[in-house]
Design an enzyme around this catalytic site. Structure first.
Site, short mmCIF file in Angstrom:
data_model
loop_
_atom_site.label_atom_id
_atom_site.label_comp_id
_atom_site.label_asym_id
_atom_site.label_seq_id
_atom_site.Cartn_x
_atom_site.Cartn_y
_atom_site.Cartn_z
N SER A 42 0.83 -1.21 0.00
CA SER A 42 0.00 0.00 0.00
C SER A 42 0.87 1.26 0.00
O SER A 42 1.61 1.49 -0.94
CB SER A 42 -0.97 -0.05 1.18
N ASP B 162 -6.19 -3.63 -1.67
CA ASP B 162 -5.02 -3.28 -0.86
C ASP B 162 -4.27 -4.51 -0.33
O ASP B 162 -4.87 -5.44 0.21
CB ASP B 162 -5.50 -2.43 0.32
#
Length: 325
Positions: free
Chosen positions: A39, A153
């Protein structure tokens, strides 16, 4: 030569701390031999590996809160709030696209397959496609579709990918985790909060009793009790204000149970913290740098990049001092 295999956790705006951390490593003569990130860690790590960190830093440190909001292009979709296209376009203006396999050092970005739950590693292909997939916070950014994969994510399955670091002989493993929760500090604050609230309730009850006594039998003793209660009340108010100030300084998440959104956000943070701790236990880094999850939160924090960068530099400097001592 002091080689570093650098691993960067997920962490939203707290990920800007990685910029200061990288700069500190380089300033002190360390050579980053590989970068692995999830991320925000994939975003900053990938930009560094592509040689674009200075341009990226100059851009983000100049963003106002209004400009940050402009970057959030509405998705008008049931799947997410933000498309994420505008953000990536702005990054590409400052950092040219490159294939991961053509970077000067090995780079790994972590994403999650929404359907299978599997971890997906990017070690080749377009850099910013990999980054965009890795930063796809569920419900915030639109998922990324690649072949059979629907990607969200990487923090969902591996928020601190120490086990995915590309190692070389003689390197040291340096991990920066920005999802640690200060359980002891929060617990201490909440205990103090309960004690002060109980004290206030007892004072209120006693004040009502003394008031009834004063009305029924006024006298010197009653007035003395009123004065004592008044002074105790002022002291309790002072303690309450002091505690509230300390809570703000500690960034205590006092409103975590306000509504469904805050509960979900806190739950996601707890999940990241727990997963990061497990990663550290399974793959202990030689140097571990930690930033509190509650230190910088929400979209507004993206407009404080300069402050967060300096915090990252400070924390990395302290960690290197301990390692080198």
């Amino acid at each position: 030569m002091k080689k570093v295999s650098l691993v960067l956790s997920s962490g939203g705006p707290r990920g800007f701390a990685y910029i200061g951390a990288i700069e500190e490593l380089l300033r002190r003569g360390y050579v980053i031999s590989s970068v692995t990130g999830t991320s925000a860690g994939a975003l900053v790590g990938g930009i560094y590996a592509a040689g674009g960190l200075d341009a990226f830093k100059e851009w983000i440190t100049g963003l106002t809160p209004a400009q940050v909001m402009v970057l959030m292009d509405p998705a008008f979709s049931r799947a997410a709030l933000v498309k994420g296209e505008r953000l990536m376009q702005e990054i590409r203006k400052r950092v040219p696209e490159v294939n991961i396999e053509n970077l000067s050092i090995p780079f790994t970005a972590v994403a999650t397959d929404l359907y299978t739950g599997e971890e997906v590693l990017f070690r080749e292909g377009p850099l910013f496609d990999a980054v965009r997939a890795s930063i796809s916070i569920p419900s915030m950014f639109m998922p990324v579709h690649m072949g059979t994969h629907t990607l969200v994510d990487g923090g969902i399955c591996n928020t601190f990918p120490l086990n995915r670091a590309v190692r070389t002989e003689g390197d040291i493993l340096v991990g920066f985790n920005v999802n640690e929760i200060d359980a002891a500090g929060i617990r201490s604050y909440l205990q103090s909060r309960i004690e002060i609230d109980n004290k206030g309730a007892e004072l209120k009850e006693e004040a009502q009793h003394v008031l009834r006594e004063t009305i029924s039998a006024p006298g010197t003793d009653s007035l003395r009790k009123v004065r004592e209660l008044f002074m105790t009340g002022i002291e309790t108010m002072r303690e309450d204000r002091q505690l509230e100030s300390e809570g703000r300084d500690m960034r205590i998440p006092s409103g975590a149970d306000d509504n469904a959104a805050t509960i979900l956000d806190r739950s996601f943070g707890i999940m990241n913290c727990a997963m990061a701790r497990q990663s550290i236990a399974l793959t202990p880094p030689d140097i571990l740098v930690s930033l509190q999850y509650d230190s910088y939160q929400g979209v507004a924090a993206y407009a404080h990049a300069g402050e967060i960068i300096e915090k990252g530099r400070e924390l990395m400097s302290q960690a290197l001092d301990r390692y080198e001592a």
